[in-house]
Design an enzyme around this catalytic site. Structure first.
Site, PDB file in Angstrom:
ATOM      1  CB  SER A  96      -0.934  -0.005   1.220  1.00 34.29           C
ATOM      2  OG  SER A  96      -1.895  -1.028   1.127  1.00 34.29           O
ATOM      3  CG  LEU A 136     -11.453   9.958  -4.146  1.00 34.53           C
ATOM      4  CD1 LEU A 136     -11.905  11.252  -4.823  1.00 34.53           C
ATOM      5  CD2 LEU A 136     -11.281   8.837  -5.169  1.00 34.53           C
ATOM      6  NE  ARG A 248     -10.889   0.868  -8.195  1.00 31.12           N
ATOM      7  CZ  ARG A 248     -11.854   1.668  -8.643  1.00 31.12           C
ATOM      8  NH1 ARG A 248     -12.030   1.825  -9.952  1.00 31.12           N
ATOM      9  NH2 ARG A 248     -12.647   2.300  -7.798  1.00 31.12           N
ATOM     10  CD  GLU A 368      -6.491   1.733  -4.383  1.00 28.72           C
ATOM     11  OE1 GLU A 368      -6.328   1.296  -5.540  1.00 28.72           O
ATOM     12  OE2 GLU A 368      -5.557   2.010  -3.615  1.00 28.72           O
TER      13      GLU A 368
END
Length: 389
Positions: A96, A136, A248, A368
């Site tokens: 990540s 986001l 992704r 995601e």
């Protein structure tokens, strides 16, 4: 040729010598720098020395590795995927860190930023000297980014940014935050120096997943930004969604790394753990579990290879990314759970990687794009009917 239990389909034959060299470099780094300590980091719920780890990852070319120029490695999509697989075989939190840095923050600047923004941020980020994050997700918005409440208003030539973002990897250690906000012109992205007045990034604690990862809230309270902070190359949701597609793709590979580590732990355990006078791997039910795990693991890796080749050819569609993310993360969790049953009580111990990978993948399943969102993406593609609303 002999049968190789760790590569039953001979998938290594699909890889070039350069592919294998990159994979082995990342695998070696993870074995030296992550695996000896990851159980302790996970148990403590922290990722100590993250800045040093970032510099080392930059040193092996793992940050923004599929991007061209600005100190980036310019690797292929398959090579980037192989790196994600090896990193997540160590821990999802490490993958990540790399995904958010390269596929979200760096990708956004590289794809949508000005030349000045690229020169300012990308070389340091590629080297791991600067860490980035991607803002986001919001507290009450989740899978509906069009409803975001973070807002940027023009004030003369400046922008004034207000709002909150949640579950932001790297947030508390980032030098730059790519923040998406509503504006009078539509959704825009901003490269926000985290030293800006009114910006803060408190770390989120008490997680039971991705514990060896820095996860933060971003708070913007009248953050004043110059005109050149906005990413000029995009307006609207296609900006952040384009970044998410790139990230992704890395998850499609990475999830198979967690699955591989769990499968190999179970396979080794089954060969050595004795019950009723022989190794448990000699019993039919255990062999059935191992066979099913191997099937889904290597089918998932083969799917990742296929999608990687399509990305390198410029033909990969967002729906195909949803196909891969939905399948591979879901199957990876199932592999981890089956591996846990083979290890029995030892499966919940941090002396083995299985439970750590299983709990990490619960986050990877959701972030995601949740399972439901990817099902609806595929449902719309299959039927031509939009069921999102």
């Amino acid at each position: 040729m002999s049968f190789v239990p760790t590569d039953p389909l001979g998938l290594d034959e699909l890889l070039s010598p350069e592919d294998l060299a990159i994979r082995d470099t990342v695998r070696g780094w993870a074995a030296d720098r992550v695996l000896p300590q990851i159980a302790d980091w996970y148990e403590r719920g922290e990722l100590p020395g993250i800045r040093e780890l970032a510099r080392e990852l930059g040193g092996i070319g793992a940050l923004g590795m599929s991007l061209q120029g600005y100190g980036c490695a310019g690797a292929s999509a398959v090579q980037y995927g192989l790196a994600c697989l090896e990193l997540e075989a160590a821990d999802s939190g490490i993958r990540s860190l790399v995904s958010v840095q390269g596929s979200l923050a760096m990708y956004a600047i590289h794809r949508y930023g000005s030349e000045e923004q690229k020169q300012r941020w990308l070389p340091g980020m590629a080297a791991g000297e600067l860490i980035g994050c991607f803002g986001l997700t919001e507290p009450d918005v989740g899978s509906d980014p069009a409803a975001m409440r973070t807002y940027a208003k023009r004030d003369g030539t400046d922008w004034v940014l207000n709002g909150r973002k949640m579950w932001i990897t790297n947030g508390s250690v980032a030098a730059v935050a790519v923040v998406w906000a509503q504006t009078d012109e539509g959704i825009r992205g901003f490269a926000v120096p985290t030293e800006s007045a009114g910006f803060s990034a408190p770390e989120i604690k008490h997680k039971w997943s991705l514990r060896a990862s820095v996860t933060s809230e971003l708070v913007m309270d009248d953050v004043r930004l110059p005109a050149d902070a906005v990413l000029p190359g995009v307006t609207g949701l296609k900006g952040p969604l384009g970044c998410l597609s790139h990230a992704r793709y890395g998850i499609i590979w990475g999830s198979m790394g967690a699955a591989r580590a769990s499968f190999e732990a179970a396979l080794d355990y089954a060969r050595t753990r004795e019950q009723f006078g022989k190794p448990i791997g000699g019993f039919q039910l255990t062999q059935a579990k191992l066979a099913d795990m191997a099937l889904e693991l290597h089918k998932g890796i083969l799917l990742a290879h296929h999608l990687g080749r399509r990305m390198d050819a410029g033909t990969l569609r967002p729906e195909q990314i949803s196909f891969g993310k939905l399948n591979n993360v879901r199957e990876a969790i199932d592999i981890c759970r089956t591996a846990r049953t083979i290890l029995g009580a030892n499966g919940i111990s941090l002396e083995y990687p299985v439970m750590r990978h299983a709990t990490n993948l619960e986050s990877v399943l959701t972030y995601e794009g949740t399972v439901e969102m990817h099902q609806l993406v595929l449902g719309k593609a299959l039927t031509g009917l939009d069921a999102f609303r």
